[in-house]
Scaffold this active site. Sequence first.
Site, PDB file in Angstrom:
ATOM      1  N   SER A 109       0.834  -1.196   0.000  1.00 20.61           N
ATOM      2  CA  SER A 109       0.000   0.000   0.000  1.00 20.61           C
ATOM      3  C   SER A 109       0.870   1.247   0.000  1.00 20.61           C
ATOM      4  O   SER A 109       2.089   1.181   0.174  1.00 20.61           O
ATOM      5  CB  SER A 109      -0.904   0.011   1.234  1.00 20.61           C
ATOM      6  N   LYS A 110       0.216   2.389  -0.198  1.00 23.23           N
ATOM      7  CA  LYS A 110       0.941   3.662  -0.215  1.00 23.23           C
ATOM      8  C   LYS A 110       1.645   3.922   1.108  1.00 23.23           C
ATOM      9  O   LYS A 110       2.616   4.673   1.162  1.00 23.23           O
ATOM     10  CB  LYS A 110      -0.021   4.816  -0.515  1.00 23.23           C
ATOM     11  N   ARG A 111       1.153   3.326   2.175  1.00 21.13           N
ATOM     12  CA  ARG A 111       1.751   3.548   3.502  1.00 21.13           C
ATOM     13  C   ARG A 111       3.061   2.790   3.680  1.00 21.13           C
ATOM     14  O   ARG A 111       3.829   3.091   4.587  1.00 21.13           O
ATOM     15  CB  ARG A 111       0.753   3.153   4.589  1.00 21.13           C
TER      16      ARG A 111
END
Length: 485
Positions: free
Chosen positions: A259-261
């Site tokens: 994910s972007k995180r």
Amino acid sequence: MVNAPVRVRFCPSPTGNPHVGLVRTALFNWAFARHHGGTFVFRIEDTDAARDSEESYAQLLDSLRWLGFTWDEGPEVGGPHAPYRQSERMDIYADVAKKLKDGGYAYDCYCTTEELDARRDAARAAGKPSGYDGTCRELSADQVAAYQAEGRSSIVRFRMPDETITFTDLVRGELSFTPENVPDFGIVRANGAPLYTLVNPVDDALMEITHVLRGEDLLSSTPRQIALYGALIELGIAKAVPSFGHLPYVMGEGNKKLSKRDPESSLNLYRERGFLPEGLLNYLSLLGWSFSKDQDVFSIEEMVAKFDIPEVNANPARFDLKKCESINGDHIRMLDVKAFAEACTPWLRAPHAPWAPEAFDQAAWEAIAPHAQTRLAVLSDITANVDFLFLDEPVEDQPSWDKAMKGEPAALLTTARANLEAADWSDPEALKQAVLTAGEAHGLKLGKAQAPVRVAVTGRTVGLPLFESLEILGKDKSLSRIDAA
């Protein structure tokens, strides 16, 4: 077999730093278009004013340029289907939504959020599908008037056909979705703003996209889009339903979707660390596709020549940073020395370089570059590998010092210094022999003997070839550092 002409699109939203999953999608679309001599359309989906930004938009364009992608239609290039930013196409969406309502393919829905939530909860409790139940599908004029008199706002919902939707996914094969699992869905918000469910297929239709290649997370929306395409075709807005191919998930640590995180998902991270675009794209192409059983390092040109969507694996692909670094290192070694030296330039200057600009010695850098090229996985590593050449004193790495200087290193260093004093400093092999002989005098093999010398001169136990490094640093500086040690 793909029938020409191929038209594919890459349509990101400008919401922050691009991530590697997005880059993989762009790569597969771009390579597919180039392989088939087709058209690569770059489109910006920026209808979410709360999340989109001009800074992210500029970053997207810069990222695609850095990666080496070219687009045939899109921002800054133009094309027959301009504009290519959705924020500039609002009149088009409003017109299509009106035609869908006028044609009976869509309708106004007055259900409140609270009513929808209550009916979903009841459906779940009864073990039934919890999608929209069609309450507003066939409202009478009196019912509409009553809702409006209450001051209710309405969204526009698309009317899904009461039939199973079946299509052949280019990656996953034949898939079917039954009506109860694909309910009517919203296409326009109460404030008149169009939703992704409308704008994405409308743009694909008007831009005559032939193949939609996108992430697996969007698979559930495909039957909706196919149904909407049917309506657009009947209205004369679309010519045909495109072929769909859903690319496998990219998994990160703990077997979870990247994910972007996740730090390793950020494209900026790879640029800052000094990955080559060719190396990064080579690795990303392997996330769901294979060049051959016995080759995983190849050029982008070689990839384009072989790449095709039916060969993409449907299974999730795991992102392996070590493998990514290894492949990037292979691409670094594929550069000619001059190109490598130029590519390292940003990491040899402020703010990355810890030495004063005037301390940088171009001749020393050119001499050490071929040796550094054989050792790097990422370009940013060059700074720590060559800092001993340009600093008055080496950066002393305490763990390296503790490891190399165990026992009584002074006697070995004294012997090595004497041997090096008498050696030919134009010949790295002569310097090696001097340290080897010193080690033998103290009962040590070369590996143990050279460690204290390396730490004394470079500050670290690991680095570029020692004896070439000594030659380039020079006799006076090298011996002075050994004396200090």
